[in-house]
Design an enzyme around this catalytic site. Sequence first.
Site, PDB file in Angstrom:
ATOM      1  N   GLY A 138      -5.368   4.226   6.363  1.00 16.57           N
ATOM      2  CA  GLY A 138      -5.440   3.126   5.420  1.00 16.57           C
ATOM      3  C   GLY A 138      -5.830   1.826   6.096  1.00 16.57           C
ATOM      4  O   GLY A 138      -5.961   1.747   7.313  1.00 16.57           O
ATOM      5  N   VAL A 139      -5.987   0.784   5.290  1.00 13.67           N
ATOM      6  CA  VAL A 139      -6.450  -0.492   5.821  1.00 13.67           C
ATOM      7  C   VAL A 139      -5.400  -1.145   6.717  1.00 13.67           C
ATOM      8  O   VAL A 139      -5.736  -1.781   7.722  1.00 13.67           O
ATOM      9  CB  VAL A 139      -6.867  -1.435   4.666  1.00 13.67           C
ATOM     10  CG1 VAL A 139      -5.694  -1.781   3.767  1.00 13.67           C
ATOM     11  CG2 VAL A 139      -7.517  -2.704   5.209  1.00 13.67           C
ATOM     12  N   ASP A 140      -4.121  -0.995   6.402  1.00 16.95           N
ATOM     13  CA  ASP A 140      -3.086  -1.698   7.156  1.00 16.95           C
ATOM     14  C   ASP A 140      -2.998  -1.205   8.597  1.00 16.95           C
ATOM     15  O   ASP A 140      -3.038  -2.007   9.545  1.00 16.95           O
ATOM     16  CB  ASP A 140      -1.736  -1.546   6.461  1.00 16.95           C
ATOM     17  CG  ASP A 140      -1.720  -2.162   5.072  1.00 16.95           C
ATOM     18  OD1 ASP A 140      -2.407  -3.178   4.875  1.00 16.95           O
ATOM     19  OD2 ASP A 140      -1.035  -1.631   4.194  1.00 16.95           O
ATOM     20  N   SER A 141      -2.868   0.089   8.788  1.00 16.07           N
ATOM     21  CA  SER A 141      -2.762   0.614  10.149  1.00 16.07           C
ATOM     22  C   SER A 141      -4.075   0.455  10.904  1.00 16.07           C
ATOM     23  O   SER A 141      -4.085   0.268  12.125  1.00 16.07           O
ATOM     24  CB  SER A 141      -2.320   2.073  10.127  1.00 16.07           C
ATOM     25  OG  SER A 141      -3.231   2.888   9.423  1.00 16.07           O
TER      26      SER A 141
ATOM     27  N   CYS B  38       3.248  11.000  -1.207  1.00 15.85           N
ATOM     28  CA  CYS B  38       2.012  11.590  -0.694  1.00 15.85           C
ATOM     29  C   CYS B  38       1.892  13.083  -0.947  1.00 15.85           C
ATOM     30  O   CYS B  38       0.788  13.592  -1.138  1.00 15.85           O
ATOM     31  CB  CYS B  38       1.883  11.297   0.800  1.00 15.85           C
ATOM     32  SG  CYS B  38       3.181  12.026   1.825  1.00 15.85           S
TER      33      CYS B  38
ATOM     34  N   MET C 113      -1.769   5.609  12.909  1.00 15.36           N
ATOM     35  CA  MET C 113      -2.919   5.352  12.038  1.00 15.36           C
ATOM     36  C   MET C 113      -2.931   6.348  10.882  1.00 15.36           C
ATOM     37  O   MET C 113      -3.202   7.535  11.077  1.00 15.36           O
ATOM     38  CB  MET C 113      -4.212   5.425  12.847  1.00 15.36           C
ATOM     39  CG  MET C 113      -4.289   4.397  13.965  1.00 15.36           C
ATOM     40  SD  MET C 113      -5.849   4.459  14.887  1.00 15.36           S
ATOM     41  CE  MET C 113      -7.006   3.879  13.618  1.00 15.36           C
ATOM     42  N   SER C 114      -2.653   5.863   9.687  1.00 13.67           N
ATOM     43  CA  SER C 114      -2.624   6.719   8.505  1.00 13.67           C
ATOM     44  C   SER C 114      -3.995   6.878   7.866  1.00 13.67           C
ATOM     45  O   SER C 114      -4.172   7.689   6.972  1.00 13.67           O
ATOM     46  CB  SER C 114      -1.658   6.140   7.477  1.00 13.67           C
ATOM     47  OG  SER C 114      -2.172   4.924   6.953  1.00 13.67           O
TER      48      SER C 114
ATOM     49  N   CYS D 148      10.799   9.979   5.901  1.00 13.83           N
ATOM     50  CA  CYS D 148       9.625  10.158   6.761  1.00 13.83           C
ATOM     51  C   CYS D 148       9.668   9.159   7.920  1.00 13.83           C
ATOM     52  O   CYS D 148       9.437   9.529   9.076  1.00 13.83           O
ATOM     53  CB  CYS D 148       8.349   9.988   5.942  1.00 13.83           C
ATOM     54  SG  CYS D 148       6.828  10.272   6.880  1.00 13.83           S
TER      55      CYS D 148
ATOM     56  N   GLY E 156       1.580  -0.307  10.624  1.00 18.92           N
ATOM     57  CA  GLY E 156       1.034  -1.270   9.679  1.00 18.92           C
ATOM     58  C   GLY E 156       2.009  -1.699   8.603  1.00 18.92           C
ATOM     59  O   GLY E 156       1.586  -2.224   7.568  1.00 18.92           O
TER      60      GLY E 156
ATOM     61  N   LEU F 217      -0.897  11.614  12.031  1.00 18.36           N
ATOM     62  CA  LEU F 217      -0.067  12.795  11.832  1.00 18.36           C
ATOM     63  C   LEU F 217      -0.593  13.622  10.666  1.00 18.36           C
ATOM     64  O   LEU F 217      -0.804  13.091   9.574  1.00 18.36           O
ATOM     65  CB  LEU F 217       1.376  12.386  11.557  1.00 18.36           C
ATOM     66  CG  LEU F 217       2.051  11.495  12.603  1.00 18.36           C
ATOM     67  CD1 LEU F 217       3.489  11.215  12.193  1.00 18.36           C
ATOM     68  CD2 LEU F 217       1.996  12.148  13.970  1.00 18.36           C
TER      69      LEU F 217
END
Length: 377
Positions: free
Chosen positions: A26-29, A212, A23-24, A116, A140, A48
Site C-alpha cells: 500500500g501507499v503508507d508502507s 483482508c 511493506m504491504s 495480526c 506505515g 508477508l
Amino acid sequence: MISYANSLGIAKRPQDTRVVVAMSGGVDSSVTAAVLREEGYDVVGITLQLYDHGIALQKPGACCAGQDIYDARQVADRIGIPHYVLDYEGKFSQDVIDDFADTYLRGETPIPCVRCNQRVKFRDLLNTARDLGADALATGHYVRRVQGAAGAELHRAIDPGRDQSYFLFATTREQLEFLRFPLGGLTKPETRALAERHGLEVAAKPDSQDICFVPNGSYADVVAKLRPGSVEPGDIVHVDGRVLGRHRGVVHYTVGQRKGLGIGGIRGEEEPLFVVRLEPGQRRVVVGPRRELARRVVTIREVNWLGPALAPGEGLEVEVKLRSAQPSAPAVWRLGADGTAQAELHEPQYGVAPGQACVVYQGDRVLGGGWIAGTGA
C-alpha cells in the site's frame, strides 16, 4: 568519538543503520520505505504472504494479497532496496484466522487486525528483522513513538482521522523500543504527496478495506467454512423472555446491533430493539430497548500495560476507547494481579461488546489496553 543521533533516535549514521520495513504494497508502507531510503538508511523491504493468493485476488484492496506483493516489489525496485517475500501463511492461519473464528463462536466480536499486529508482525516479523541485523522495524502505521523519561511511549497520530493507536495497544515495551512509525506526524494527503514526489505507482492506490482474509465481506461465511456445522439457527429472545423470532446463527450478530435483526416490526414495541447479549451455548440472541445496553463497568483480560506502575486495585483517571470508531470516555482504571483490569466509566456507554478492545489513554499517550471480557450495569 563522535556521537550520532539520527532521525530514528538511533546513535548511528543513517548509512550504518539497517531498517527493515514491513511493506504491504500500500501507499503508507511504500512511502515509509522511500522516505527512509532517501534519508540514507540501509533499508530492507519485507512483505508477508499471509493467505492463499487465489482467495486474496478476489478482493481488490486487501493487504498482503498477490497484487499487493507485486506492488511492494515494484516499489522496492523503484527506490533501489532489496525486497523479500516471507511465507507466514501457517502462522497467520493459526494465530489470526483460527482465533477469529473461535472468538465469533464464543459470541464475541473479534478484531483480527490487532491479533495480526500482536502475533505476526510485531512478534514473528520483528524477530526476523533482528535476525537480519536490523536496528529497527518500521511500519506505515499512523501512530507516534515518543521517547519519554522512562523509555519509548506510544502516542496517537497527529491526524486524528488516521490514528491507528487503538489497533496497536498490544505492543509491548520491548517491541516499542525496536519499532519506528515514520508516518505518525503526517496526514494522509501529505503521505500521498510524498508518494507522488518519489514517483511511486501506488500513490493513488485505495486504502485496504475491511478484513483482508474475508473475500466477500461476509464474516459468518468464513466462520461457517472454518468451523463446519458450528453456525446453527436459534431463537431471538426479548430480555423479558418472549421469543420474537429465529436467527440463522449467532455469528451474524454483535452487541449493540440494531439493523438486520430479521424480526420486523413487533406489535406493542414502541422502542427500537438492539442486540443486548449473545448466548452461544443456548444459540440465543437476546434483544431489548437501548437502555438495556447501558454499561458502567468493563472487565478486561490479557492486559498489556505501558503506563506508570500501579498497585493492584489502585485507581487511575484515564480515558478509554471501547470501539475503534467511538470517541474516548472518561473512566477509572484499576489493574488486577492476574493480567486483568477493570474500567469504571463515569457515564454509561452503550453497545460495549465482548471481544472488542478497551484501549487506555491519557491525552495522546496510549497507556495500554486489553480485550473486553465482560460488562456490568
